[in-house]
Design an enzyme around this catalytic site. Structure first.
Site: not given
Length: 364
Positions: A142, A184, A226, A236, A241, A245, A248, A266
């Protein structure tokens, strides 16, 4: 540890190895063309690690051509994308070249997007230097920039050719950045691995205090999780996937309200978003209040936000940011909610008015 990302002809490896940066000649020499590697880094990271990277590749006779950019989320912009493409073209980067993205998630996202569009697609290599980038953004392809309308709204799926993750470089990170990346790590446990979340509860503070063995284990476990998800659902198109998120949708709204600035990193936004997602799930009687409290307790214990992250905006304003979310489809915004720790799922039935009212009730 080498973790393969199985994508058929676009398969690549993620190397997680303490000291790998100092052995970059051994790992990256095969990607150099014409005796050089164009390397894009932010100025702060390059000041810390650039000399060792140059010295390592010099042993293989490879000349590193650095392109330096300012640090910070503001670098993921139209203006910086145009500037970077112009500088790469001035260096006569060719389609068969591999551009090295040397830095955190901002550099990886920007360089990956530039590589996707330059000469209609160049190769690139990720050398992530932050915990967040090592465990998340460097893997999966991404790439994007931010726009005034929202975060990561312009980009492309463009897989790297190789990822070199050296946990030793994380020792230079400020604790705040390390904790933001750790959010994360926690996410992988909360999605579908309750045993890993329990490991985080037991080891998170020691990890953030600099235990390199724990750091390496966290990176390896996260990358493997991942890679498995990306291989099964690269773009996605299924719900798998999308589970990555978790936190998010709430988090990106908080980041937008903070102006995509250092006021809220972030990973800090993701931590707050995960706590909010659990609390919202508990209010809807999808998961227990005890699980929501357990998640918030751990995130707070390592110094991460669990509410609105100090942003006084009301729920309606935050929901307005969500309206621009890239995951929106046919007017519906999917939310990643939970039935418990390790039991995340996609819910497309959430009314944004309910979200706004919920946010109004959350601590600032």
């Amino acid at each position: 540890m080498i973790v393969p990302v199985e994508l058929g002809a676009r398969r690549y490896d993620v190397l997680v190895e303490a000291g790998a940066l100092g052995a970059a000649d051994r790992h990256l020499a095969g990607f150099a063309r014409g005796g050089r590697l164009v390397t894009v880094a932010d100025e702060r990271v390059w000041a810390l690690h650039g000399d060792s990277f140059i010295a390592a590749l010099a042993r293989a006779g490879i000349d590193v051509r650095p392109v330096l950019l300012p640090p910070g989320e503001a670098t993921k912009s139209w203006a910086m994308l145009a500037d970077l493409c112009d500088r790469l073209l001035a260096l006569e980067v060719e389609r068969a070249d591999h551009i090295v993205a040397f830095g955190g998630g901002v550099i990886g996202d920007l360089v990956g997007f530039a590589a996707a569009i330059l000469k209609r697609g160049c190769g690139f290599i990720q050398v992530p230097t932050t915990l967040l980038a090592q465990v998340d953004s460097s893997v999966g392809g991404k790439t994007a920039i931010n726009t005034p309308a929202g975060k990561n709204l312009v980009g492309a799926f463009h897989q790297p050719a190789f990822v070199l993750a050296d946990p030793l470089v994380l020792a230079t990170l400020p604790r705040r950045d390390l904790a933001a990346g750790y959010a994360e790590v926690v996410k992988y446990g909360l999605i579908d691995d309750p045993a890993f979340f329990a490991w985080c509860e037991a080891n998170g503070l020691a990890l953030l205090d600099g235990d390199t063995a724990l750091m390496a284990h966290a990176v390896e476990r996260s990358v493997a999780a991942k890679a498995r998800i990306v291989a099964a659902d690269e773009r996605e198109t299924a719900d798998l996937r999308a589970l990555l998120n978790l936190g998010h949708t709430f988090g990106h709204a908080l980041e937008a309200e903070a102006g995509f600035s250092d006021r809220l990193l972030h990973g800090e936004a993701v931590a707050a978003g995960m706590a909010l997602a659990f609390r919202f799930s508990a209010e809807r009687e999808l998961c227990s209040v005890a699980d929501a409290d357990r998640v918030a307790t751990h995130l707070s214990a390592v110094g991460l936000p669990t509410g609105r992250a100090g942003l006084a905006s009301d729920g309606a304003r935050l929901v307005a940011h969500m309206a621009h979310d890239k995951k929106k489809s046919a007017g519906t915004l999917p939310f990643i909610l939970v039935r418990g720790i390790g039991q995340a799922f996609v819910d497309r039935s959430v009314a944004l008015d309910d979200v706004a009212a919920f946010l109004d009730r959350q601590p600032n």
